[in-house]
Design an enzyme around this catalytic site. Structure first.
Site, mmCIF file in Angstrom:
data_model
loop_
_atom_site.group_PDB
_atom_site.id
_atom_site.type_symbol
_atom_site.label_atom_id
_atom_site.label_comp_id
_atom_site.label_asym_id
_atom_site.label_seq_id
_atom_site.Cartn_x
_atom_site.Cartn_y
_atom_site.Cartn_z
ATOM 1 N N GLU A 70 23.605 -88.982 -57.104
ATOM 2 C CA GLU A 70 24.653 -88.216 -56.424
ATOM 3 C C GLU A 70 26.045 -88.696 -56.822
ATOM 4 O O GLU A 70 26.958 -87.905 -56.979
ATOM 5 C CB GLU A 70 24.490 -88.305 -54.901
ATOM 6 N N CYS B 188 19.233 -63.400 -58.344
ATOM 7 C CA CYS B 188 19.530 -64.274 -57.196
ATOM 8 C C CYS B 188 18.703 -63.883 -55.965
ATOM 9 O O CYS B 188 18.646 -62.705 -55.602
ATOM 10 C CB CYS B 188 21.011 -64.183 -56.860
#
Ligand code: SF4
Length: 348
Positions: free
Chosen positions: A37, A202
């Site tokens: 991260e 999507c």
């Protein structure tokens, strides 16, 4: 769409099309998720992967990182950029050795207190490493949510940020948090991309508001361009019969400080009054040349040039140190302000 439907659509899409082979996903330990991260904060996945693998080889777990010399940590980070991330990672590891028994804390606030860990990174670590219900609002998620809900306004403003956090939290599923977090981040990174979103593939397309409005690329909203103040000035172009120009040295402070430039006045009447004091002219009425604008960092100046031709200086200004005539070849050497140079080049 209800929050469970939103999450389950994303998860179903992710199972088929998401990224499942990223090195930090196998195994998904807190240390590995944390490291990934931090590395991903400013950097693309493909760039991060070799750095992540190399870093882990050198510092396989948090205690190894904590005891490593700072130079070795910086060396492993070299080339990845934004080096404060590496310094914070190192400091945070040392803090965890002292205050959290050598582990990355599982408590949200304790995690947030570590250097280099903000709200979104804390949410990403806890949801992915422990499956706990914490939202993420990183750049990818911001893009998906602002488009899906057609949230207008500057996405970096605190008002929109607050709205996005509330929405992100309201959409969290009851379970499978690690997959859900990965799914929404992957959707933003691979489908709902900033310039060429692939809306036809999507899973959120059926009720995406930006898509329905046909203005997907308007989201996320950007900071409105700062409007800068406008100012105006009148410059006096006093030209002699032999082509010399009357110049005035500007005060040291303020724009073009200390440079020679054209005499100025705030409006046409004042310009006329100044001209009368400076020159004798065949015709007292000036010719107005086209106005033009010049932008400084903090304001925009519109310059109105007024030309008096074939004039001679009044006797009292001949010995004035701040006012002088300059012949055309001198004008090039005097270093006049750029917009004034341009104006003089365009003179008829
Ligand atoms: S439909 Fe298009 S704009 Fe809407 S969330 Fe999906 S990719 Fe983004």
């Amino acid at each position: 769409m209800s929050p469970p439907a939103f999450a389950s659509r994303l998860r179903a899409w992710h199972q088929k099309h998401g990224r499942h082979d990223l090195p930090w996903q196998h195994p998904r330990t807190p240390y590995r998720v944390w490291l990934s991260e931090i590395m991903l904060q400013q950097t693309q996945v493909q760039t991060v992967i070799p750095y992540f693998e190399n870093f882990l080889e050198r510092f396989p777990d948090l205690p190894d990182l904590a005891v490593a010399p700072a130079d070795a940590v910086m060396n492993a980070w070299a080339g990845l950029g934004y080096y404060s991330r590496a310094r914070n990672l190192h400091k945070a590891a040392q803090w965890c050795m002292i205050h959290h028994n050598g582990h990355l804390p599982e408590d949200y606030d304790a995690l947030l207190a570590l250097p280099g860990i903000g709200r979104s990174t804390a949410g990403a670590i806890l949801s992915q490493a422990h499956g706990s219900r914490h939202a993420i609002v990183d750049g990818n998620v911001k893009r998906v949510l602002t488009r899906y809900f057609a949230i207008a306004g500057d996405a970096s403003s605190s008002a929109v940020d607050k709205q996005l956090w509330q929405l992100a939290e309201s959409l969290l599923p009851e379970s499978h948090m690690a997959d859900y977090s990965q799914a929404i981040m992957d959707l933003g990174a691979t489908v709902c991309t900033s310039r060429k979103p692939q809306c036809t593939t999507c899973p959120l397309a059926a009720d995406c508001l930006a898509l329905a409005q046909g203005n997907v690329l308007d989201y996320p909203g950007r900071k409105p361009a700062k409007s800068i103040p406008e100012r105006e000035t009148h410059v006096l172009l006093l030209r002699s019969r032999s082509g010399e120009i009357l110049l005035e040295q500007r005060p040291d402070k303020g724009i073009w400080g200390g440079l020679y430039s054209l005499p100025e006045a705030s409006d046409a009447d004042q310009a006329q009054a100044r001209a009368v004091g400076l020159i004798t002219a065949k015709s007292p009425a000036p010719i107005s040349l086209p106005a033009f604008a010049h932008t400084f960092s903090h304001f925009r100046l519109t310059i109105h040039p007024l030309l008096w031709d074939a004039c001679t200086a009044k006797s009292q200004i001949r010995d004035n140190a701040s006012i002088r005539w300059a012949a055309p070849d001198e004008l090039r050497q005097l270093g006049l302000p750029a917009p004034i140079q341009k104006l003089l080049k365009r003179l008829p």
